[in-house]
Design a protein around this motif. Structure first.
Motif, PDB file in Angstrom:
ATOM      1  N   LEU A 154       0.708  -1.252   0.226  1.00  0.00           N
ATOM      2  CA  LEU A 154      -0.036  -0.025   0.193  1.00  0.00           C
ATOM      3  C   LEU A 154       0.869   1.245   0.156  1.00  0.00           C
ATOM      4  CD1 LEU A 154      -2.622  -0.977   2.597  1.00  0.00           C
ATOM      5  CD2 LEU A 154      -2.962  -0.893   0.121  1.00  0.00           C
ATOM      6  N   TYR A 155       2.048   1.264   0.965  1.00  0.00           N
ATOM      7  CA  TYR A 155       2.960   2.307   0.850  1.00  0.00           C
ATOM      8  C   TYR A 155       3.465   2.703  -0.309  1.00  0.00           C
ATOM      9  CZ  TYR A 155       7.297   4.789   2.317  1.00  0.00           C
ATOM     10  OH  TYR A 155       8.191   5.654   2.427  1.00  0.00           O
ATOM     11  N   PHE A 156       4.195   1.630  -0.967  1.00  0.00           N
ATOM     12  CA  PHE A 156       4.782   1.639  -2.214  1.00  0.00           C
ATOM     13  C   PHE A 156       3.990   2.157  -3.357  1.00  0.00           C
ATOM     14  CE2 PHE A 156       8.400   0.576  -0.139  1.00  0.00           C
ATOM     15  CZ  PHE A 156       9.490   0.141  -0.842  1.00  0.00           C
ATOM     16  N   HIS A 157       2.637   1.753  -3.429  1.00  0.00           N
ATOM     17  CA  HIS A 157       1.871   2.258  -4.446  1.00  0.00           C
ATOM     18  C   HIS A 157       1.060   3.500  -4.188  1.00  0.00           C
ATOM     19  CE1 HIS A 157       2.423  -1.331  -7.194  1.00  0.00           C
ATOM     20  NE2 HIS A 157       2.889  -1.957  -6.123  1.00  0.00           N
ATOM     21  N   ASP A 158       1.373   4.104  -3.046  1.00  0.00           N
ATOM     22  CA  ASP A 158       0.910   5.461  -2.623  1.00  0.00           C
ATOM     23  C   ASP A 158      -0.640   5.401  -2.312  1.00  0.00           C
ATOM     24  OD1 ASP A 158       3.228   7.014  -2.918  1.00  0.00           O
ATOM     25  OD2 ASP A 158       2.842   6.986  -5.245  1.00  0.00           O
ATOM     26  N   PHE A 159      -1.004   4.194  -1.599  1.00  0.00           N
ATOM     27  CA  PHE A 159      -2.237   4.049  -1.125  1.00  0.00           C
ATOM     28  C   PHE A 159      -2.337   4.520   0.273  1.00  0.00           C
ATOM     29  CE2 PHE A 159      -2.897   0.617  -4.492  1.00  0.00           C
ATOM     30  CZ  PHE A 159      -3.830   1.090  -5.312  1.00  0.00           C
ATOM     31  N   GLU A 160      -3.425   5.061   0.869  1.00  0.00           N
ATOM     32  CA  GLU A 160      -3.424   5.598   2.247  1.00  0.00           C
ATOM     33  C   GLU A 160      -4.774   4.689   2.770  1.00  0.00           C
ATOM     34  OE1 GLU A 160      -4.081   9.362   5.079  1.00  0.00           O
ATOM     35  OE2 GLU A 160      -4.034   9.632   2.729  1.00  0.00           O
ATOM     36  N   VAL A 161      -4.533   4.117   4.095  1.00  0.00           N
ATOM     37  CA  VAL A 161      -5.982   3.514   4.489  1.00  0.00           C
ATOM     38  C   VAL A 161      -6.449   4.680   5.621  1.00  0.00           C
ATOM     39  CG1 VAL A 161      -6.567   1.728   6.056  1.00  0.00           C
ATOM     40  CG2 VAL A 161      -4.633   1.305   4.355  1.00  0.00           C
ATOM     41  N   ARG A 162      -7.640   4.742   5.360  1.00  0.00           N
ATOM     42  CA  ARG A 162      -8.376   5.693   6.552  1.00  0.00           C
ATOM     43  C   ARG A 162      -9.601   5.049   7.184  1.00  0.00           C
ATOM     44  NH1 ARG A 162      -9.267  10.705   2.355  1.00  0.00           N
ATOM     45  NH2 ARG A 162      -6.852  10.945   1.416  1.00  0.00           N
ATOM     46  N   GLU A 163      -9.706   5.136   8.449  1.00  0.00           N
ATOM     47  CA  GLU A 163     -10.852   4.352   9.041  1.00  0.00           C
ATOM     48  C   GLU A 163     -11.866   5.637   9.355  1.00  0.00           C
ATOM     49  OE1 GLU A 163     -10.574   0.988  12.110  1.00  0.00           O
ATOM     50  OE2 GLU A 163      -9.539   2.654  12.586  1.00  0.00           O
ATOM     51  N   GLY A 164     -13.192   5.279   9.198  1.00  0.00           N
ATOM     52  CA  GLY A 164     -14.096   5.996   9.737  1.00  0.00           C
ATOM     53  C   GLY A 164     -15.419   5.196  10.152  1.00  0.00           C
ATOM     54  N   LYS A 165     -16.468   5.938  10.462  1.00  0.00           N
ATOM     55  CA  LYS A 165     -17.717   5.157  10.900  1.00  0.00           C
ATOM     56  C   LYS A 165     -18.543   4.609   9.840  1.00  0.00           C
ATOM     57  CE  LYS A 165     -18.587   7.958  14.991  1.00  0.00           C
ATOM     58  NZ  LYS A 165     -19.458   8.587  15.732  1.00  0.00           N
ATOM     59  N   SER A 166     -18.923   3.376  10.017  1.00  0.00           N
ATOM     60  CA  SER A 166     -19.857   2.415   9.108  1.00  0.00           C
ATOM     61  C   SER A 166     -21.275   3.008   9.390  1.00  0.00           C
ATOM     62  CB  SER A 166     -19.764   1.125   9.112  1.00  0.00           C
ATOM     63  OG  SER A 166     -20.122   0.490  10.514  1.00  0.00           O
ATOM     64  N   ALA A 167     -22.097   2.392   8.402  1.00  0.00           N
ATOM     65  CA  ALA A 167     -23.741   2.612   8.637  1.00  0.00           C
ATOM     66  C   ALA A 167     -24.232   2.033   9.923  1.00  0.00           C
ATOM     67  CB  ALA A 167     -24.163   2.207   7.392  1.00  0.00           C
ATOM     68  N   LEU A 168     -23.462   0.875  10.120  1.00  0.00           N
ATOM     69  CA  LEU A 168     -23.766   0.261  11.460  1.00  0.00           C
ATOM     70  C   LEU A 168     -23.473   0.819  12.647  1.00  0.00           C
ATOM     71  CD1 LEU A 168     -23.751  -3.185  10.066  1.00  0.00           C
ATOM     72  CD2 LEU A 168     -25.702  -1.860  10.297  1.00  0.00           C
ATOM     73  N   GLY A 169     -22.485   1.996  12.610  1.00  0.00           N
ATOM     74  CA  GLY A 169     -22.180   2.633  14.017  1.00  0.00           C
ATOM     75  C   GLY A 169     -20.598   2.051  14.304  1.00  0.00           C
ATOM     76  N   GLY A 170     -20.242   1.207  13.711  1.00  0.00           N
ATOM     77  CA  GLY A 170     -19.002   0.602  14.007  1.00  0.00           C
ATOM     78  C   GLY A 170     -17.868   1.411  13.170  1.00  0.00           C
ATOM     79  N   MET A 171     -16.759   0.985  12.961  1.00  0.00           N
ATOM     80  CA  MET A 171     -15.823   1.499  12.054  1.00  0.00           C
ATOM     81  C   MET A 171     -15.302   0.743  10.916  1.00  0.00           C
ATOM     82  SD  MET A 171     -15.020   4.178  14.066  1.00  0.00           S
ATOM     83  CE  MET A 171     -13.394   5.006  13.276  1.00  0.00           C
ATOM     84  N   ARG A 172     -15.041   1.426   9.737  1.00  0.00           N
ATOM     85  CA  ARG A 172     -14.640   0.471   8.687  1.00  0.00           C
ATOM     86  C   ARG A 172     -13.494   1.252   8.022  1.00  0.00           C
ATOM     87  NH1 ARG A 172     -18.585   2.412   3.793  1.00  0.00           N
ATOM     88  NH2 ARG A 172     -17.274   0.770   2.679  1.00  0.00           N
ATOM     89  N   LYS A 173     -12.484   0.561   7.164  1.00  0.00           N
ATOM     90  CA  LYS A 173     -11.439   1.124   6.730  1.00  0.00           C
ATOM     91  C   LYS A 173     -11.774   1.352   5.375  1.00  0.00           C
ATOM     92  CE  LYS A 173      -7.892  -1.216   9.639  1.00  0.00           C
ATOM     93  NZ  LYS A 173      -8.673  -1.825  10.605  1.00  0.00           N
ATOM     94  N   GLN A 174     -11.465   2.292   4.625  1.00  0.00           N
ATOM     95  CA  GLN A 174     -11.237   2.527   3.170  1.00  0.00           C
ATOM     96  C   GLN A 174      -9.991   2.735   2.839  1.00  0.00           C
ATOM     97  OE1 GLN A 174     -14.455   5.242   3.000  1.00  0.00           O
ATOM     98  NE2 GLN A 174     -15.706   3.682   1.698  1.00  0.00           N
ATOM     99  N   VAL A 175      -9.507   2.553   1.578  1.00  0.00           N
ATOM    100  CA  VAL A 175      -8.256   2.791   1.125  1.00  0.00           C
ATOM    101  C   VAL A 175      -8.409   3.914  -0.171  1.00  0.00           C
ATOM    102  CG1 VAL A 175      -6.378   1.901  -0.432  1.00  0.00           C
ATOM    103  CG2 VAL A 175      -7.623   0.548   1.277  1.00  0.00           C
TER     104      VAL A 175
END
Length: 440
Positions: A154-175
């Motif tokens: 991910l780092y070498f290909h310039d992707f960044e992982v961000r975490e935010g709230k999901s629709a169900l109230g938990g946390m979810r990761k997106q890239v």
């Protein structure tokens, strides 16, 4: 020439090598070709410069360069000696040093004759064979380098992982990529499974045609330079048939994670008609196949994993398994298609456990098998790998071996779909991608 300041950092390895700076042992970085060893040396050179070491104190030699290809052990010694500054600490960096016949004595002479700190790389385990140990027994430390982890990918290909709230109230990761495009982690993981972790892929991009060209170059270099040429340098003639070597490579790549005996490889190739080239009749001997397999292990193309009897507490001499060092090389060899994905996931987990410093074995408990027993110091981890835990049948199959283990060390099941429950009677069900990301 690219200097260390322009390179992506590999902190897992750079931190290890920095920890041994200015200690007596020769620092030996090993691993398959093009996995980043040369770049690691450049990163270390950059670290030295940042901490006050001057350029004349550093001698860098890459023996793949035409400039050094005609050196002998004696002219190698003279070249370095001429650059030594009297009264100053020197730092020597020798890349692919095994290409110099008699390099062992020369490097040992540097250690004895000069105030120096020595770093070398090699793409073949023969580098640390008994011949080498004769000269530097107890005076070298090995840093084993692997292709990129998923986090490094991910780092070498310039992707960044961000975490935010999901629709169900938990946390979810997106890239997110560098242009702000958003992806699900599963999409990017599938790219990792397809293209693999060779750092050079980041230079050509996630393009199948360009990736194939790069992987073909790595494959050819490993086979020609680290296997066929190695035999010539050693004066041996065991590995003489490039066609047979490729057949064995394809067989092992197609059977990662399967129980294999070396004696069965030749028979299988012959029985399936894979050796019919107009010249060969019958199967190669087990001795011949073993020599070819050993060469592949020594070049870090494949890794072998042994079985361990959990209850009997002993390693078994029964069938082991092989895993390929980079899942992208498997795609190159067998085609970019989804094949045997369960064993491919095992392959990724096996090397991630190695990166995290574990010794890894297959676990046998009664007649059941645990994919991996991972141990280090006083820590032990039992790991099962499967595509999904959603099915009750699969859950029962994966949990049963772990439930038979009598000790209280951590037991986990890793899967792309971890199901609804986070644990089953103390056995954790963890999303494979989350587990990989937690390792950095």
């Amino acid at each position: 020439m690219i200097d260390g300041s322009q390179l992506k950092r590999r902190d897992l390895y750079l931190d290890k090598i920095i920890a041994f700076r200015d200690t007596e042992p020769v620092k030996v970085v090993t691993g398959i070709r093009r996995c980043g060893k040369s770049s690691l040396l450049k990163l270390m050179v950059a670290h030295l410069r940042e901490t006050g070491v001057t350029a004349p104190q550093i001698v860098e030699m890459n023996f793949e360069s035409h400039a050094f290809q005609k050196l002998t052990a004696d002219t190698f010694y003279d070249y370095v000696k001429q650059r030594v500054l009297q009264g100053q600490r020197m730092y020597f960096f020798f890349d692919e040093v095994q290409r110099i016949a008699g390099w062992e004595e020369t490097v040992n002479s540097f250690r004895v004759d000069f105030d120096c700190d020595i770093y070398i790389t090699g793409s073949n385990a023969w580098l640390l064979s008994s011949e080498y140990a004769t000269y530097l027994a107890g005076r070298c430390v090995e840093i084993k380098m692997l292709p990129l982890s998923f986090g490094e990918f991910l780092y070498f290909h310039d992707f960044e992982v961000r975490e935010g709230k999901s629709a169900l109230g938990g946390m979810r990761k997106q890239v997110f990529d560098k242009n702000g495009e958003r992806y699900e982690p599963r999409e990017v993981f599938e790219a990792y499974m397809r293209f693999g972790g060779m750092p050079g892929i980041a230079d050509v991009g996630l393009n199948q045609e360009r990736a194939l060209t790069l992987l073909d170059g790595i494959y050819s270099t490993v086979v020609i330079r680290d296997i066929l040429e190695r035999e010539k340098r050693r004066g041996q003639k065991q590995i003489t048939d490039p066609a047979l070597l490729r057949k064995i490579i394809l067989f092992l790549a197609d059977n990662i994670g399967s129980s294999i005996s070396v004696s069965s490889i030749g028979r299988t190739l012959a029985n399936e008609g894979l050796l019919e080239d107009g010249r060969r009749k019958g199967a190669p001997s087990a001795h011949t196949v073993q020599a070819y397999v050993d060469a592949l292990l020594e070049s870090y193309f494949f890794y072998e994993i042994k079985r361990f009897d959990i209850k009997g507490r002993e390693y078994l001499r029964t069938l082991g398994k092989f895993y390929i060092v980079d899942i992208g090389l498997r795609s190159y060899l067998l085609g970019f298609r989804n094949r045997d994905s369960g064993h491919a996931l095992e392959n990724v987990v096996y090397f991630e456990l190695l990166r995290r410093g574990y010794d890894v074995a297959i676990g046998k408990v009664d007649n059941a098998e645990v994919d991996f027993i991972a141990t280090k110091a006083d820590d032990k981890l039992y790991v099962q790998v499967t595509e999904s835990m959603a099915s009750e049948t699969v859950r029962n199959r994966e949990l049963a071996p772990l439930q038979k283990i009598p000790d209280n060390y951590e037991k986990i099941v890793l899967s792309l779909d971890s199901g609804l429950d986070a644990s089953y009677e103390g056995i954790k069900s963890i999303g494979l991608i989350d587990w990989l990301l937690a390792g950095g």
